[in-house]
Scaffold this active site. Structure first.
Site, PDB file in Angstrom:
ATOM      1  N   GLU A 116       0.817  -1.339  -0.038  1.00 46.22           N
ATOM      2  CA  GLU A 116      -0.113  -0.211   0.105  1.00 46.22           C
ATOM      3  C   GLU A 116       0.883   1.067  -0.137  1.00 46.22           C
ATOM      4  OE1 GLU A 116      -3.080  -0.343  -0.573  1.00 46.22           O
ATOM      5  OE2 GLU A 116      -3.932  -2.413   0.499  1.00 46.22           O
ATOM      6  N   HIS A 140      -2.887   1.877   8.275  1.00 50.01           N
ATOM      7  CA  HIS A 140      -4.045   1.149   7.756  1.00 50.01           C
ATOM      8  C   HIS A 140      -4.358   0.075   8.335  1.00 50.01           C
ATOM      9  CE1 HIS A 140      -6.520  -1.614   5.177  1.00 50.01           C
ATOM     10  NE2 HIS A 140      -5.415  -2.151   4.752  1.00 50.01           N
ATOM     11  N   HIS A 142      -7.157  -3.632   9.941  1.00 48.00           N
ATOM     12  CA  HIS A 142      -8.571  -4.421   9.556  1.00 48.00           C
ATOM     13  C   HIS A 142      -9.481  -4.529  10.533  1.00 48.00           C
ATOM     14  CE1 HIS A 142      -6.235  -6.545   6.029  1.00 48.00           C
ATOM     15  NE2 HIS A 142      -6.397  -5.166   5.787  1.00 48.00           N
ATOM     16  N   GLU A 170     -18.999  11.551  22.728  1.00 47.26           N
ATOM     17  CA  GLU A 170     -17.750  12.219  22.301  1.00 47.26           C
ATOM     18  C   GLU A 170     -16.953  12.040  20.982  1.00 47.26           C
ATOM     19  OE1 GLU A 170     -15.160  13.262  26.107  1.00 47.26           O
ATOM     20  OE2 GLU A 170     -16.967  12.244  26.787  1.00 47.26           O
ATOM     21  N   HIS A 211     -12.889  -4.135   3.456  1.00 51.70           N
ATOM     22  CA  HIS A 211     -11.509  -4.179   3.712  1.00 51.70           C
ATOM     23  C   HIS A 211     -11.044  -3.601   5.076  1.00 51.70           C
ATOM     24  CE1 HIS A 211      -7.429  -3.535   1.659  1.00 51.70           C
ATOM     25  NE2 HIS A 211      -7.194  -3.926   2.826  1.00 51.70           N
TER      26      HIS A 211
HETATM   27  P1  13P Z   1       0.955  -5.580   2.879  1.00 49.91           P
HETATM   28  O1  13P Z   1       1.518  -6.931   3.454  1.00 49.91           O
HETATM   29  O2  13P Z   1       1.471  -5.298   1.845  1.00 49.91           O
HETATM   30  O3  13P Z   1       1.326  -4.211   3.814  1.00 49.91           O
HETATM   31  O4  13P Z   1      -0.562  -5.582   2.524  1.00 49.91           O
HETATM   32  C1  13P Z   1      -1.453  -5.772   3.680  1.00 49.91           C
HETATM   33  C2  13P Z   1      -2.715  -5.080   3.639  1.00 49.91           C
HETATM   34  O5  13P Z   1      -3.610  -4.934   4.535  1.00 49.91           O
HETATM   35  C3  13P Z   1      -3.198  -4.783   2.140  1.00 49.91           C
HETATM   36  O6  13P Z   1      -4.171  -3.938   2.165  1.00 49.91           O
HETATM   37 ZN    ZN Z   2      -5.484  -4.283   4.000  1.00 47.30          ZN
END
Ligand code: 13P
Ligand code: ZN
Length: 272
Positions: A116, A140, A142, A170, A211
Site C-alpha cells: 500500500e 491502515h 483491518h 464524544e 477491507h
Molecule cells: P501488505 O502486507 O503489503 O502491507 O498488505 C497488507 C494489507 O492490508 C493490504 O491492504
Molecule cells: Zn489491508
C-alpha cells in the site's frame, strides 16, 4: 544510537503491538508509515545506507523529495514487529523527483515496503501540505466491526458519519469533519491511492469497504486514537443492530449543542 532504540521507532513498535492486541492485524493485514523529522534522521544517520536499488513508488510525490519514512514490510506481520523490528519494518528514502524510493535500513531478508506504499505516500504528500507539515502518520488496519458495517450500511460518507457520531457522545468531537467511504477496490494500487487521497482532502478517517480503515495523524497517539475511536463506535453500532436497532439516539439537535459547548465545527452536510 541503535535504530531500534530511537524514540520514534519505539513509538512505532508500541502502536503495532497495541494494534495487534486490539485484533486489527490478522496475518499481514494492515500497514503503518511514519514521515521522519530531521532530528529522527540525525539520530540514526550512522545506520542509514542504501540497501536496495531505486524502486518506483507508483505515484508521484514531489513534496516528499529526499524525505525518510519508517514503513512496514509487505507480507510481514504486525504481531512480529516487536520481536524483530529490523526484519519487519524499514526506513526508506524518497528520491529527488518524488518518483522512486530506496531502502536505507531494515526490511532484512529481501523485504520490501508495504504493497500500500502508493496510498501511504500520496496521502502523506497531501496531508503534509494541508497541515503545514504537522501530519506524520498514515495507518491502515483491518478492524472487525467497521468491516462488518460495510456489509450493512449504505457505502456513503453521510450514512457512516451520522451513524458513528451517534454511537458515543464524544465521537463527533474526535472526527467533527466526518468519515469518508471508498467503495470496494483492488488493494495496493494507484487507483485506491488516488481515491483515498481524494477523501483525505476532507477527512482524517477513511473506510475501505469490505477491507478496513485508513487514517492519518500528527502523532502515533492521534493516528491510533482515530482508528480506535471509529472502531469502538462501529462495535457499539454492531451491538445496537444485533439487539434490534436503535430505540432512541443522540439527535441532530444534541450534536449541535455538543459542538457549541466543545467549540468544534461539525460538518454541516451530515447534520440534517
Ligand atoms: P501488505 O502486507 O503489503 O502491507 O498488505 C497488507 C494489507 O492490508 C493490504 O491492504
Ligand atoms: Zn489491508
Amino acid at each position: 544510537m541503535k535504530t531500534t532504540e530511537a524514540p520514534f521507532v519505539q513509538s512505532y513498535i508500541r502502536l503495532t503491538h497495541d494494534a495487534w492486541l486490539k485484533g486489527w492485524h490478522e496475518r499481514n493485514g494492515g500497514n503503518l508509515t511514519y514521515r521522519m523529522t530531521d532530528e529522527d534522521v540525525a539520530a540514526v544517520q550512522e545506520n542509514l545506507k542504501p540497501a536496495s536499488e531505486w524502486l518506483p513508488i507508483g505515484v508521484e510525490v514531489k513534496n516528499l523529495a529526499n524525505e525518510y519514512f519508517l514503513v512496514s514490510g509487505t507480507g510481514r506481520f504486525m504481531r512480529n514487529v516487536i520481536l524483530d523490528p529490523a526484519a519487519n519494518i524499514g526506513i526508506i528514502k524518497v528520491d529527488e523527483q518524488g518518483l522512486n524510493y530506496q531502502i536505507m535500513w531494515g526490511l532484512e531478508g529481501a523485504g520490501r515496503p508495504t504493497s500500500e506504499l502508493p496510498s501511504h505516500l500520496l496521502s502523506h504528500s497531501l496531508k503534509k501540505d494541508l497541515t503545514n507539515g504537522a501530519n506524520r502518520i498514515i495507518y491502515h488496519a483491518h478492524p472487525t466491526n467497521i468491516i462488518a458495517l460495510t456489509f450493512v450500511l449504505p457505502l456513503e460518507d453521510k450514512a457512516f458519519t451520522r451513524e458513528l457520531w451517534e454511537m458515543a457522545t464524544e465521537d463527533a468531537i474526535v472526527f467533527p469533519e466526518g468519515i469518508g467511504v471508498v467503495p470496494w477496490m483492488v488493494p495496493g494500487g494507484a487507483e485506491i491511492a488516488r481515491e483515498s487521497a481524494r477523501l483525505f482532502k476532507k477527512y482524517n478517517i477513511v473506510i475501505w469497504a469490505h477491507h478496513g480503515m485508513f487514517v492519518c495523524g500528527k502523532s502515533f497517539d492521534e493516528a491510533f486514537s482515530n482508528m480506535d475511536t471509529a472502531e469502538k463506535a462501529a462495535e457499539i453500532c454492531v451491538k445496537v443492530l444485533s439487539m434490534g436497532g436503535k430505540k432512541q439516539t443522540i439527535s441532530a439537535e444534541n450534536l449541535k449543542q455538543l459542538a457549541k459547548d466543545f467549540k468544534v465545527q461539525l460538518n454541516e452536510e451530515f447534520l440534517d
